[in-house]
Design a protein around this motif. Structure first.
Motif, PDB file in Angstrom:
ATOM      1  N   LEU A  93       0.828  -1.210   0.000  1.00 40.56           N
ATOM      2  CA  LEU A  93       0.000   0.000   0.000  1.00 40.56           C
ATOM      3  C   LEU A  93       0.861   1.257   0.000  1.00 40.56           C
ATOM      4  CD1 LEU A  93      -2.816   1.299   0.146  1.00 40.56           C
ATOM      5  CD2 LEU A  93      -2.639   1.125   2.648  1.00 40.56           C
ATOM      6  N   MET A  94       1.905   1.259   0.807  1.00 36.76           N
ATOM      7  CA  MET A  94       2.768   2.439   0.877  1.00 36.76           C
ATOM      8  C   MET A  94       3.593   2.613  -0.405  1.00 36.76           C
ATOM      9  SD  MET A  94       2.012   4.127   3.537  1.00 36.76           S
ATOM     10  CE  MET A  94       0.340   3.625   3.170  1.00 36.76           C
ATOM     11  N   ALA A  95       3.923   1.522  -1.079  1.00 35.97           N
ATOM     12  CA  ALA A  95       4.582   1.642  -2.389  1.00 35.97           C
ATOM     13  C   ALA A  95       3.642   2.362  -3.344  1.00 35.97           C
ATOM     14  CB  ALA A  95       4.957   0.262  -2.931  1.00 35.97           C
ATOM     15  N   PHE A  96       2.368   1.973  -3.332  1.00 33.95           N
ATOM     16  CA  PHE A  96       1.344   2.637  -4.144  1.00 33.95           C
ATOM     17  C   PHE A  96       1.307   4.133  -3.838  1.00 33.95           C
ATOM     18  CE2 PHE A  96      -3.086   4.180  -4.037  1.00 33.95           C
ATOM     19  CZ  PHE A  96      -3.408   4.108  -5.388  1.00 33.95           C
ATOM     20  N   VAL A  97       1.323   4.483  -2.561  1.00 35.06           N
ATOM     21  CA  VAL A  97       1.266   5.888  -2.143  1.00 35.06           C
ATOM     22  C   VAL A  97       2.499   6.652  -2.617  1.00 35.06           C
ATOM     23  CG1 VAL A  97       1.332   7.412  -0.119  1.00 35.06           C
ATOM     24  CG2 VAL A  97      -0.263   5.472  -0.178  1.00 35.06           C
ATOM     25  N   TRP A  98       3.681   6.083  -2.403  1.00 32.20           N
ATOM     26  CA  TRP A  98       4.905   6.789  -2.787  1.00 32.20           C
ATOM     27  C   TRP A  98       5.047   6.917  -4.304  1.00 32.20           C
ATOM     28  CZ3 TRP A  98       7.652   9.991  -0.082  1.00 32.20           C
ATOM     29  CH2 TRP A  98       7.605   9.919   1.305  1.00 32.20           C
ATOM     30  N   PHE A  99       4.680   5.870  -5.042  1.00 30.12           N
ATOM     31  CA  PHE A  99       4.706   5.998  -6.499  1.00 30.12           C
ATOM     32  C   PHE A  99       3.697   7.048  -6.958  1.00 30.12           C
ATOM     33  CE2 PHE A  99       6.541   1.533  -6.742  1.00 30.12           C
ATOM     34  CZ  PHE A  99       7.776   1.956  -7.202  1.00 30.12           C
ATOM     35  N   TRP A 153       9.874   8.185 -16.715  1.00 26.27           N
ATOM     36  CA  TRP A 153       9.536   7.362 -15.559  1.00 26.27           C
ATOM     37  C   TRP A 153       8.039   7.128 -15.402  1.00 26.27           C
ATOM     38  CZ3 TRP A 153      12.760   8.348 -10.581  1.00 26.27           C
ATOM     39  CH2 TRP A 153      14.115   8.332 -10.887  1.00 26.27           C
ATOM     40  N   ARG A 154       7.223   7.859 -16.130  1.00 26.83           N
ATOM     41  CA  ARG A 154       5.771   7.832 -15.882  1.00 26.83           C
ATOM     42  C   ARG A 154       5.169   6.447 -15.945  1.00 26.83           C
ATOM     43  NH1 ARG A 154       4.118  13.452 -18.926  1.00 26.83           N
ATOM     44  NH2 ARG A 154       5.088  14.769 -17.357  1.00 26.83           N
ATOM     45  N   VAL A 155       5.485   5.675 -16.959  1.00 26.02           N
ATOM     46  CA  VAL A 155       4.928   4.326 -17.088  1.00 26.02           C
ATOM     47  C   VAL A 155       5.390   3.454 -15.930  1.00 26.02           C
ATOM     48  CG1 VAL A 155       5.003   2.226 -18.494  1.00 26.02           C
ATOM     49  CG2 VAL A 155       4.668   4.440 -19.582  1.00 26.02           C
ATOM     50  N   TRP A 156       6.667   3.575 -15.539  1.00 28.90           N
ATOM     51  CA  TRP A 156       7.210   2.755 -14.461  1.00 28.90           C
ATOM     52  C   TRP A 156       6.581   3.125 -13.127  1.00 28.90           C
ATOM     53  CZ3 TRP A 156       9.113  -1.321 -16.372  1.00 28.90           C
ATOM     54  CH2 TRP A 156       9.769  -1.280 -17.599  1.00 28.90           C
ATOM     55  N   ALA A 193       3.152   1.592 -13.188  1.00 30.21           N
ATOM     56  CA  ALA A 193       3.248   0.136 -13.013  1.00 30.21           C
ATOM     57  C   ALA A 193       3.563  -0.211 -11.562  1.00 30.21           C
ATOM     58  CB  ALA A 193       4.321  -0.434 -13.943  1.00 30.21           C
ATOM     59  N   GLY A 194       4.444   0.550 -10.932  1.00 32.73           N
ATOM     60  CA  GLY A 194       4.761   0.330  -9.520  1.00 32.73           C
ATOM     61  C   GLY A 194       3.543   0.523  -8.639  1.00 32.73           C
ATOM     62  N   SER A 195       2.742   1.535  -8.956  1.00 34.07           N
ATOM     63  CA  SER A 195       1.504   1.770  -8.207  1.00 34.07           C
ATOM     64  C   SER A 195       0.560   0.583  -8.318  1.00 34.07           C
ATOM     65  CB  SER A 195       0.799   3.036  -8.712  1.00 34.07           C
ATOM     66  OG  SER A 195       1.513   4.185  -8.362  1.00 34.07           O
ATOM     67  N   VAL A 196       0.394   0.076  -9.528  1.00 36.37           N
ATOM     68  CA  VAL A 196      -0.518  -1.051  -9.760  1.00 36.37           C
ATOM     69  C   VAL A 196      -0.029  -2.302  -9.024  1.00 36.37           C
ATOM     70  CG1 VAL A 196      -1.405  -2.634 -11.527  1.00 36.37           C
ATOM     71  CG2 VAL A 196      -1.418  -0.166 -11.933  1.00 36.37           C
ATOM     72  N   LEU A 197       1.263  -2.581  -9.119  1.00 35.21           N
ATOM     73  CA  LEU A 197       1.818  -3.740  -8.411  1.00 35.21           C
ATOM     74  C   LEU A 197       1.666  -3.592  -6.899  1.00 35.21           C
ATOM     75  CD1 LEU A 197       5.062  -4.355 -10.495  1.00 35.21           C
ATOM     76  CD2 LEU A 197       3.027  -5.820 -10.395  1.00 35.21           C
ATOM     77  N   GLY A 198       1.928  -2.398  -6.404  1.00 39.93           N
ATOM     78  CA  GLY A 198       1.809  -2.153  -4.970  1.00 39.93           C
ATOM     79  C   GLY A 198       0.404  -2.365  -4.459  1.00 39.93           C
TER      80      GLY A 198
END
Length: 177
Positions: free
Chosen positions: A18-24, A35-38, A41-46
């Motif tokens: 959840l916090m990865a989602f928040v920070w991304f 970096w936008r796509v990455w 993608a990090g938000s979705v994975l998080g």
């Protein structure tokens, strides 16, 4: 992470996701175009990890936890973290240095992982905090040479370290499920 408590493993994995989602998400305040796509993608994975391990946490809530008998200290640590982040951001704002807010919050989060690791009896949480502190020191040096918001650099560092930690936590937790 590195705990013997399955419930804590599930919860920490969910929370880090959840916090990865928040920070991304915060990283997307002013991202580098490449970096936008990455970041997305990090938000979705998080959030995916957060949902999956949130469900596992809920279905294993009756399992033992390292926090048993330490809930008051956990509360004190959480309040201290929120107050430190908030007061620091208020001072940065008043000094006209708002662009440093994300970096400051990241620093507070990384530092709070050290006592949190003791409460959770989980050295993996301390390792995450130490890696983040080292990375944030590098970020601080780079931020001094630009006017970009610190979320551009601190956000990806926090998001990536938390997502990687959540992924490791997930791999370690799944055999226990």
């Amino acid at each position: 992470m590195l705990t013997e408590f399955l419930r804590d493993q599930f919860f920490t994995t969910a929370w880090f996701g959840l916090m990865a989602f928040v920070w991304f998400g915060w990283s997307q305040e002013s991202p580098d175009q490449r970096w936008r796509v990455w970041l997305g993608a990090g938000s979705v994975l998080g959030i995916g990890i957060a949902v999956a391990f949130g469900i596992l946490t809920a279905t294993n809530w009756d399992q033992p936890t390292a926090l048993e008998g330490k809930y008051a200290w956990f509360g004190v640590l959480t309040v201290a973290e929120v107050v430190a982040a908030g007061v620091g951001c208020l001072l940065l704002s008043r000094r006209g240095a708002s662009r440093w807010m994300a970096w400051w919050v990241a620093l507070v989060v990384a530092v709070h992982f050290l006592p949190l690791a003791l409460l959770l009896n989980d050295l993996g949480v301390a390792a995450v905090g130490l890696v983040q502190l080292a990375a944030l020191a590098v970020v601080a040096r780079r931020l001094r040479t630009t006017d970009a918001p610190s979320s551009r650099s601190a956000g990806p560092v926090m998001g990536a370290t938390l997502l990687l930690s959540a992924a490791i936590g997930a791999l370690l937790a799944v055999p226990g499920a």
